[in-house]
Design an enzyme around this catalytic site. Structure first.
Site, short mmCIF file in Angstrom:
data_model
loop_
_atom_site.label_atom_id
_atom_site.label_comp_id
_atom_site.label_asym_id
_atom_site.label_seq_id
_atom_site.Cartn_x
_atom_site.Cartn_y
_atom_site.Cartn_z
N THR A 77 -30.43 -19.28 23.96
CA THR A 77 -29.93 -17.90 23.94
C THR A 77 -28.84 -17.68 24.97
O THR A 77 -27.96 -16.84 24.79
CB THR A 77 -31.12 -16.94 24.20
N SER A 107 -33.88 -24.17 21.21
CA SER A 107 -34.79 -25.16 21.81
C SER A 107 -36.08 -25.39 21.04
O SER A 107 -36.81 -26.34 21.31
CB SER A 107 -35.11 -24.80 23.26
N THR A 128 -35.10 -20.84 25.93
CA THR A 128 -36.32 -20.52 26.69
C THR A 128 -37.60 -20.94 25.96
O THR A 128 -38.64 -21.09 26.58
CB THR A 128 -36.40 -19.01 26.99
N ASP A 129 -37.53 -21.12 24.64
CA ASP A 129 -38.76 -21.38 23.87
C ASP A 129 -39.51 -22.62 24.36
O ASP A 129 -40.73 -22.61 24.47
CB ASP A 129 -38.44 -21.53 22.38
C1 SIN Z 1 -34.20 -21.04 22.18
O1 SIN Z 1 -35.24 -21.37 22.76
O2 SIN Z 1 -33.26 -21.83 22.02
C2 SIN Z 1 -34.05 -19.67 21.61
C3 SIN Z 1 -34.69 -18.63 22.43
C4 SIN Z 1 -34.14 -18.49 23.81
O3 SIN Z 1 -33.35 -19.25 24.32
O4 SIN Z 1 -34.55 -17.47 24.45
#
Ligand code: SIN
Length: 351
Positions: free
Chosen positions: A35, A82, A115-116
C-alpha cells in the site's frame, strides 16, 4: 567581482554538500510493493486500490527530507501486494539483504512492504540476516494517493531509524505510525487502521517523536547475527501448512496438507493451542508419515505451552509465544537443519 564571489560560494556549497553526502550513513531502500506504493482512483479511496503500483524512485522523490540524514538509494525487488509474497520471494530478499550488508559502505537497509504479511517477512529476515546493521521494514495503511497518506512519514521514520547507531544489533525492526517494534513480537492487529502494528502484551521497543528515536527495550530472543539459520545455499523451503482450529474441527484439512506434501503443520489451536480429538487423530497419523507438528494458538496473546500430557507423549511440539504465521517461518527454517523433534522444540524454546 560579484560574479566571482557568487561562483566561489557556489563551489564551496557544492563541495560541502558532496562532503556531507559522503559522510551520511548509506541506506539502501529495497522496495517490494504494498500500500505504501499503492494508487487509487481518488484521494478518498482507502480500500480496493492497486497496491505496489509506484516504483521506488517515486517514493524516494516524495520524501526529500530523508537526504538530510542519510544517503539513500533505491532498488526495486518486487512490485507486489504482500498477500502474494512467496517462500522464494523471502529467500531472494534475505539473500539480497545479506549481500548488501556485507558492503562496508552500507550502513543499513529499509524495506518497503505490504502490511498484510509484513510481520512474516520481518521475522524471516530476523532469523536469516547475518548482520548487526539495522534492517527496518515499513509499510502504510493508506495508498500514496490518499488524503493523509501515512507512507511518506513512515518512510522518513524508517530511514531515520535505519540510519541511527542506536538501532545496531537490535534485530529486524518495524516502524509504522511513529512506533518501533521488533520482528518477533509485532503483529498486524487491525484490518484498516493506521495504528495496526503492535507488539501485543510483549510491547513495542520504542517511539519516534519530534524527529528523534527513543528506544526503551530489546528482545531477549536471539536474532540476525546470533541466529543458527543460514539460507545462503538454500533455494527451496520445506512446505509447512497452518491449520486453523474451530468448533466442529475435523481432520480433513490435516489430511489435505499431508497429501499436498507438507513436511510440517502448525496447528493454530483454540485457547492454549488446543486441538480437537478429530484433528489430533489426523495429526498423529501425519507424524507417523514424518510430518512435524507444532501447536500454536489463534489467541493473540500468551504462550502456547506443553499443555495436555498426551499431546507431548504423541510428539506434538508447541510454539511458545510465536503466533501461527511466525511459528510457520521458524518451523520451515528448523526443518532445513533437522527433523529431530527434540531439537526443533529447542529452537521454539530459544527463538
Ligand atoms: C499489501 O499487503 O500489499 C496490501 C495491504 C497493505 O500494504 O496495507
Amino acid at each position: 567581482m560579484r560574479l566571482f564571489i557568487k561562483t566561489l560560494l557556489g563551489a564551496a556549497l557544492s563541495a560541502s554538500l558532496a562532503v556531507s553526502a559522503q559522510t551520511l550513513p548509506q541506506i539502501k531502500i529495497l522496495a517490494t510493493g504494498g500500500t505504501i506504493a499503492g494508487t487509487a482512483a481518488s484521494a478518498t479511496q482507502t480500500t480496493g486500490y492497486k497496491a505496489g503500483d509506484l516504483g521506488i524512485q517515486v517514493l524516494i522523490e516524495a520524501v526529500p527530507q530523508m537526504k538530510e540524514f542519510a544517503d539513500v538509494s533505491g532498488e526495486q525487488i518486487f512490485k507486489i501486494s504482500s498477500n502474494n509474497m512467496t517462500d522464494e520471494g523471502l529467500l531472494k530478499l534475505a539473500k539480497r539483504c545479506n549481500e548488501l550488508l556485507k558492503d562496508p559502505k552500507v550502513s543499513g537497509i529499509v524495506i518497503t512492504h505490504g502490511t498484510d504479511t509484513l510481520e512474516e517477512t520481518a521475522y524471516f529476515l530476523n532469523l536469516t540476516v547475518k548482520s548487526k546493521k539495522p534492517v527496518v521494514l515499513v509499510g502504510a495503511m493508506r495508498p500514496a494517493t490518499a488524503i493523509s497518506a501515512d507512507g511518506p512519514m513512515n518512510l522518513l521514520n524508517a530511514v531515520r531509524v535505519a540510519a541511527d547507531p542506536q538501532s545496531v544489533g537490535k534485530g529486524v525492526l518495524i516502524t509504522m505510525n511513529d512506533v518501533i517494534n521488533n520482528a518477533r513480537d509485532v503483529t498486524k492487529t487491525n484490518t484498516t487502521n493506521v495504528a495496526t502494528f503492535r507488539g501485543g502484551e510483549l510491547g513495542a521497543l520504542g517511539y519516534i517523536a519530534g524527529g528523534k528515536n527513543y528506544f526503551y527495550k530489546e528482545s531477549t530472543r536471539p536474532h540476525t547475527y546470533k541466529s543458527d539459520f543460514d539460507i545462503e545455499k538454500i533455494n527451496k523451503l520445506p512446505r509447512v501448512d497452518i491449520i486453523y482450529s474451530h468448533v466442529n474441527a475435523d481432520r480433513v484439512l490435516v489430511d489435505a496438507a499431508v497429501a499436498a506434501g507438507a513436511k510440517g503443520i502448525v496447528a493454530a489451536g483454540t485457547g492454549n493451542g488446543s486441538i480437537s480429538e478429530r484433528e489430533e487423530a489426523g495429526l498423529v497419523d501425519a507424524m507417523k508419515k514424518g510430518v512435524t507438528v507444532v501447536r500454536s494458538a489463534r489467541v493473540q496473546n500468551g504462550p502456547t505451552t506443553a499443555s495436555v500430557a498426551r499431546w507431548q507423549e504423541e510428539g506434538i511440539l508447541f510454539s511458545q509465544a510465536l503466533n501461527p504465521q511466525k511459528a510457520r517461518m521458524l518451523l520451515q527454517l528448523a526443518l532445513t537443519k533437522t527433523q529431530d523433534p527434540k531439537k526443533i522444540q529447542e529452537y521454539f524454546d530459544k527463538y
